[in-house]
Write an enzyme that holds these catalytic residues in place. Structure first.
Site, mmCIF file in Angstrom:
data_model
loop_
_atom_site.group_PDB
_atom_site.id
_atom_site.type_symbol
_atom_site.label_atom_id
_atom_site.label_comp_id
_atom_site.label_asym_id
_atom_site.label_seq_id
_atom_site.Cartn_x
_atom_site.Cartn_y
_atom_site.Cartn_z
ATOM 1 N N ARG A 44 1.018 -1.033 -0.044
ATOM 2 C CA ARG A 44 0.101 0.220 0.009
ATOM 3 C C ARG A 44 0.804 1.370 -0.124
ATOM 4 N NH1 ARG A 44 1.554 2.730 4.202
ATOM 5 N NH2 ARG A 44 1.923 0.445 6.114
ATOM 6 N N GLY A 50 -4.110 4.440 3.572
ATOM 7 C CA GLY A 50 -3.066 3.913 2.748
ATOM 8 C C GLY A 50 -3.206 2.844 1.903
ATOM 9 N N SER A 91 -7.580 3.158 8.904
ATOM 10 C CA SER A 91 -7.329 2.469 10.539
ATOM 11 C C SER A 91 -7.540 3.886 11.460
ATOM 12 C CB SER A 91 -6.119 1.729 10.748
ATOM 13 O OG SER A 91 -4.913 3.295 10.575
ATOM 14 N N TYR A 135 5.021 3.886 7.502
ATOM 15 C CA TYR A 135 5.229 2.472 9.233
ATOM 16 C C TYR A 135 3.318 3.436 9.636
ATOM 17 C CZ TYR A 135 9.980 0.353 9.054
ATOM 18 O OH TYR A 135 10.791 -0.780 8.096
ATOM 19 N N THR A 136 2.795 2.247 10.069
ATOM 20 C CA THR A 136 1.610 2.336 10.847
ATOM 21 C C THR A 136 0.914 0.938 11.500
ATOM 22 O OG1 THR A 136 0.489 2.784 8.852
ATOM 23 C CG2 THR A 136 -0.467 2.282 10.248
ATOM 24 N N GLY A 168 2.685 4.683 1.718
ATOM 25 C CA GLY A 168 2.553 4.845 3.341
ATOM 26 C C GLY A 168 4.126 4.437 3.671
ATOM 27 N N CYS A 222 3.961 6.875 10.261
ATOM 28 C CA CYS A 222 3.701 7.329 8.519
ATOM 29 C C CYS A 222 4.396 8.884 8.498
ATOM 30 C CB CYS A 222 2.308 8.207 9.024
ATOM 31 S SG CYS A 222 1.204 6.779 9.081
#
Length: 217
Positions: free
Chosen positions: A68, A150, A163, A72-73, A70, A179
């Site tokens: 996806r 994302g 999220s 880091y999440t 973006g 992010c």
């Protein structure tokens, strides 16, 4: 349109396999669009723009490479993950507009709880101002992120998605630079003093979707 809600915790690889299959089926006309609401066990995902230096605690939780957009999440219990498998062939092949529509959907959802979500130039996601916190070193009001976005497209069918933090363990975000933005924090509905349940959020998401994400007539 199918609305799918899964109780408990869904493994990331299981969710990814479902999305891959559903996107292919939608593209081939074998299945309808789908919105999937779920929670993951604690994990980090790396988007296509992720920088390794933003993974500050790589051994803390599993790290999944995600294609996806973006950086880091974090995902984990208490966070509502909203996977969107929508056909942009029907909704207009405009990626920027689609992301803006997703942001508008989140903002309309938060408004049902009298919370003002905002977007910021150069920062994907939805933010809330925190007048209760000290200002930044530059004098700007403190802001915290409450929702991340994302997506990925295949044959103009979207997957991955949104999220929204309902009541996750916010300390879990400390293993990454969320992010890629180090100057602002992360918050949740409960952290902001709103006793919102996951069921409350799901109902608000459904109502707000009907107002903001319908196919243009």
């Amino acid at each position: 349109m199918e609305w799918k809600i899964t109780d408990g915790l869904t493994a990331y690889d299981e969710a990814l396999a479902f999305m891959e299959a559903r996107v292919a089926a939608v593209a081939e006309g074998r299945a309808e669009e789908c919105i999937w609401l779920l929670e993951h066990p604690p994990l980090y995902t790396a988007g296509t723009s992720a920088r390794i230096e933003d993974l500050t605690d790589p051994d803390r939780f599993p790290v999944h490479q995600s294609r996806r957009g973006g950086q880091y999440t974090y995902h984990g219990p208490g966070q509502r993950v909203v996977y969107v498998m929508l056909d942009l062939n029907r909704r207009g092949r405009d990626v920027r507009r689609f992301v803006q529509d997703l942001e508008a959907w989140v903002i309309a959802t938060l408004a049902e709880f009298n919370l003002r979500g905002e977007i910021r130039e150069g920062r994907v996601g939805v933010w809330v101002t925190r007048p209760d916190k000290p200002r930044t070193p530059g004098g700007a009001p403190a802001e915290d992120k409450i929702a991340a976005i994302g997506i990925r497209l295949r044959k103009w069918i979207s997957f991955h998605g949104i999220s929204i933090n309902v009541d996750p363990d916010l300390e879990h975000f400390s293993g990454i630079v969320p992010c890629g933005i180090a100057d602002h924090g992360v918050t949740s509905l409960v952290d902001l003093g709103l006793p919102v349940t996951m069921d409350d959020l799901d109902l608000a998401l459904r109502r707000a979707f009907d107002a903001t994400m319908q196919i243009p007539g």
